[in-house]
Scaffold this motif. Structure first.
Motif, PDB file in Angstrom:
ATOM      1  N   VAL A   1     -16.358  24.209  32.241  1.00 51.49           N
ATOM      2  CA  VAL A   1     -15.624  23.906  33.465  1.00 51.49           C
ATOM      3  C   VAL A   1     -16.582  23.736  34.625  1.00 51.49           C
ATOM      4  CG1 VAL A   1     -13.966  24.827  35.122  1.00 51.49           C
ATOM      5  CG2 VAL A   1     -13.529  25.057  32.682  1.00 51.49           C
ATOM      6  N   VAL A   2     -17.613  24.568  34.662  1.00 47.50           N
ATOM      7  CA  VAL A   2     -18.607  24.499  35.725  1.00 47.50           C
ATOM      8  C   VAL A   2     -19.988  24.540  35.111  1.00 47.50           C
ATOM      9  CG1 VAL A   2     -19.496  25.538  37.825  1.00 47.50           C
ATOM     10  CG2 VAL A   2     -17.060  25.700  37.319  1.00 47.50           C
ATOM     11  N   SER A   3     -20.841  23.605  35.502  1.00 46.85           N
ATOM     12  CA  SER A   3     -22.245  23.627  35.114  1.00 46.85           C
ATOM     13  C   SER A   3     -23.083  23.469  36.372  1.00 46.85           C
ATOM     14  CB  SER A   3     -22.538  22.518  34.096  1.00 46.85           C
ATOM     15  OG  SER A   3     -22.162  21.257  34.613  1.00 46.85           O
ATOM     16  N   THR A   4     -24.392  23.429  36.208  1.00 43.67           N
ATOM     17  CA  THR A   4     -25.283  23.395  37.364  1.00 43.67           C
ATOM     18  C   THR A   4     -26.142  22.138  37.342  1.00 43.67           C
ATOM     19  OG1 THR A   4     -25.376  25.809  37.366  1.00 43.67           O
ATOM     20  CG2 THR A   4     -27.048  24.652  38.650  1.00 43.67           C
ATOM     21  N   SER A   5     -26.228  21.475  38.499  1.00 41.14           N
ATOM     22  CA  SER A   5     -27.047  20.277  38.609  1.00 41.14           C
ATOM     23  C   SER A   5     -28.509  20.662  38.761  1.00 41.14           C
ATOM     24  CB  SER A   5     -26.611  19.452  39.824  1.00 41.14           C
ATOM     25  OG  SER A   5     -26.956  20.122  41.023  1.00 41.14           O
ATOM     26  N   GLU A   6     -29.396  19.664  38.681  1.00 35.90           N
ATOM     27  CA  GLU A   6     -30.820  19.928  38.855  1.00 35.90           C
ATOM     28  C   GLU A   6     -31.126  20.446  40.249  1.00 35.90           C
ATOM     29  OE1 GLU A   6     -33.017  16.455  37.907  1.00 35.90           O
ATOM     30  OE2 GLU A   6     -32.474  16.450  35.777  1.00 35.90           O
ATOM     31  N   GLU A   7     -30.267  20.091  41.228  1.00 38.62           N
ATOM     32  CA  GLU A   7     -30.478  20.540  42.603  1.00 38.62           C
ATOM     33  C   GLU A   7     -29.956  21.952  42.823  1.00 38.62           C
ATOM     34  OE1 GLU A   7     -28.979  17.714  41.760  1.00 38.62           O
ATOM     35  OE2 GLU A   7     -30.637  16.342  42.169  1.00 38.62           O
ATOM     36  N   GLY A   8     -29.333  22.555  41.807  1.00 36.59           N
ATOM     37  CA  GLY A   8     -28.842  23.920  41.918  1.00 36.59           C
ATOM     38  C   GLY A   8     -27.378  24.025  42.277  1.00 36.59           C
ATOM     39  N   GLY A   9     -26.747  22.922  42.619  1.00 38.44           N
ATOM     40  CA  GLY A   9     -25.336  22.949  42.987  1.00 38.44           C
ATOM     41  C   GLY A   9     -24.439  22.874  41.769  1.00 38.44           C
ATOM     42  N   PRO A  10     -23.166  23.242  41.943  1.00 37.84           N
ATOM     43  CA  PRO A  10     -22.243  23.221  40.813  1.00 37.84           C
ATOM     44  C   PRO A  10     -21.737  21.820  40.502  1.00 37.84           C
ATOM     45  CG  PRO A  10     -21.108  23.943  42.785  1.00 37.84           C
ATOM     46  CD  PRO A  10     -22.551  23.770  43.161  1.00 37.84           C
ATOM     47  N   ILE A  11     -21.481  21.557  39.230  1.00 39.03           N
ATOM     48  CA  ILE A  11     -20.782  20.352  38.796  1.00 39.03           C
ATOM     49  C   ILE A  11     -19.465  20.833  38.205  1.00 39.03           C
ATOM     50  CG2 ILE A  11     -20.827  18.339  37.302  1.00 39.03           C
ATOM     51  CD1 ILE A  11     -23.853  18.478  37.323  1.00 39.03           C
ATOM     52  N   ILE A  12     -18.347  20.388  38.775  1.00 38.51           N
ATOM     53  CA  ILE A  12     -17.049  20.969  38.464  1.00 38.51           C
ATOM     54  C   ILE A  12     -16.164  19.995  37.713  1.00 38.51           C
ATOM     55  CG2 ILE A  12     -14.983  22.027  39.453  1.00 38.51           C
ATOM     56  CD1 ILE A  12     -17.930  21.861  41.663  1.00 38.51           C
ATOM     57  N   ASP A  13     -15.520  20.485  36.674  1.00 38.57           N
ATOM     58  CA  ASP A  13     -14.525  19.708  35.950  1.00 38.57           C
ATOM     59  C   ASP A  13     -13.154  20.148  36.475  1.00 38.57           C
ATOM     60  OD1 ASP A  13     -12.698  18.628  34.158  1.00 38.57           O
ATOM     61  OD2 ASP A  13     -14.113  18.716  32.492  1.00 38.57           O
ATOM     62  N   PHE A  14     -12.646  19.439  37.474  1.00 34.77           N
ATOM     63  CA  PHE A  14     -11.396  19.838  38.109  1.00 34.77           C
ATOM     64  C   PHE A  14     -10.205  19.734  37.150  1.00 34.77           C
ATOM     65  CE2 PHE A  14     -13.698  19.328  42.140  1.00 34.77           C
ATOM     66  CZ  PHE A  14     -13.253  20.469  42.795  1.00 34.77           C
ATOM     67  N   GLU A  15     -10.260  18.796  36.227  1.00 35.88           N
ATOM     68  CA  GLU A  15      -9.154  18.660  35.287  1.00 35.88           C
ATOM     69  C   GLU A  15      -8.969  19.934  34.480  1.00 35.88           C
ATOM     70  OE1 GLU A  15      -7.712  15.757  31.594  1.00 35.88           O
ATOM     71  OE2 GLU A  15      -9.488  15.240  32.783  1.00 35.88           O
ATOM     72  N   LYS A  16     -10.087  20.481  34.007  1.00 37.12           N
ATOM     73  CA  LYS A  16     -10.001  21.721  33.234  1.00 37.12           C
ATOM     74  C   LYS A  16      -9.639  22.901  34.121  1.00 37.12           C
ATOM     75  CE  LYS A  16     -13.064  20.494  29.407  1.00 37.12           C
ATOM     76  NZ  LYS A  16     -14.276  20.868  28.641  1.00 37.12           N
ATOM     77  N   LEU A  17     -10.197  22.921  35.333  1.00 34.68           N
ATOM     78  CA  LEU A  17      -9.873  24.015  36.246  1.00 34.68           C
ATOM     79  C   LEU A  17      -8.384  24.059  36.555  1.00 34.68           C
ATOM     80  CD1 LEU A  17     -12.729  24.077  38.932  1.00 34.68           C
ATOM     81  CD2 LEU A  17     -12.130  25.884  37.326  1.00 34.68           C
ATOM     82  N   LYS A  18      -7.798  22.897  36.817  1.00 30.70           N
ATOM     83  CA  LYS A  18      -6.384  22.856  37.177  1.00 30.70           C
ATOM     84  C   LYS A  18      -5.476  23.181  35.995  1.00 30.70           C
ATOM     85  CE  LYS A  18      -6.808  19.797  41.152  1.00 30.70           C
ATOM     86  NZ  LYS A  18      -6.415  18.529  41.804  1.00 30.70           N
TER      87      LYS A  18
END
Length: 255
Positions: A37-54
């Motif tokens: 659902v959430v992973s981390t980009s190379e810049e350190g910020g989150p990458i979010i899968d909103f479809e799965k979160l919702k």
């Protein structure tokens, strides 16, 4: 009324760089290839899968991330209009004294209000922003949404009387927005930090995000002003009228 989209100017090169990163994250968010659902980009910020979160909780509408702090998680708005629910429940809707990040029903989940008030940030985290050196080191609030990513520049942090902002100020009118701006700029004390160069300039036409604690004896607020809107969706109508006159016209008394 008039429609406007306005931001305060800051280091445009830095903001442009952040927006490019955000655009990349938006593409990644919509690609549907992530297992988590959430992973981390190379810049350190989150990458979010909103479809799965919702699917896990339909009350989730955004993700907040403040680099260099533990403030990193979903923002929710209770679908039943219960503003106290997520003060005592976690993202899974389970009883939890720590609660989670949430906004009240009076705020819009599209982030187009003058002041989006985000509750649920631990007091110990917000109190760090009262230290000038810590405040100087934290500059941005990132908000990820489905199809958009926003950047807020942290311009103020201070303690205030523990009152409900959305009840104290009528942000549906420019006059109520200005009253809050006046509060931000008034009464500079040891407990108030204002970003250098931001001592003036806020207007009712801007867009703010306020992180707030819910302590019983005091309230700490950390305020960011919108400086980046990757999809260009943040806009609103501004009512420059007199709320007292508007209420009297229809025969009501303003509460």
């Amino acid at each position: 009324m008039n429609k406007t989209r306005r931001y305060i100017d800051i280091d445009r090169k830095a903001v442009k760089s952040l927006i490019l990163i955000f655009l990349f994250l938006l593409i990644m968010t919509g690609c549907g290839k992530k297992e988590e659902v959430v992973s981390t980009s190379e810049e350190g910020g989150p990458i979010i899968d909103f479809e799965k979160l919702k699917k896990e909780n339909g009350d989730i509408f955004a993700w907040i991330y403040v680099p260099g702090t533990p403030i990193n998680g979903p923002i929710l708005q209770n679908a039943d209009g219960d503003d106290s629910f997520y003060a005592s429940h976690n993202v899974a809707k389970e009883p939890d004294a720590k609660g989670c990040f949430y906004i009240e029903a009076a705020n819009m989940a599209n982030m187009c209000d003058f002041n989006e008030v985000v509750h649920g940030v631990p007091t110990e985290e917000l109190s760090k922003f009262l230290d000038r050196s810590y405040f100087e080191g934290q500059q941005y609030i990132h908000v990820y949404m489905e199809g958009n990513a926003l950047i807020y520049y942290i311009m103020a942090a201070y303690t205030r009387e523990n009152t409900r902002l959305l009840e104290q100020y009528d942000f549906s009118y420019a006059s109520g927005c200005q009253q809050f701006i006046d509060e931000i700029y008034s009464g500079r004390t040891m407990n108030k930090n204002i970003r250098s160069g931001w001592e003036t300039g806020l207007e009712p036409s801007h867009f703010l995000l306020t992180l707030t604690s819910d302590d019983s004896d005091r309230q700490i607020v950390v305020i960011g002003c919108l400086v980046g809107d990757a999809a260009g969706k943040i806009d609103r109508e501004i009512d420059w009228g007199d709320p007292e006159e508007d209420f009297s016209t229809i025969g009501w008394s303003k509460p």
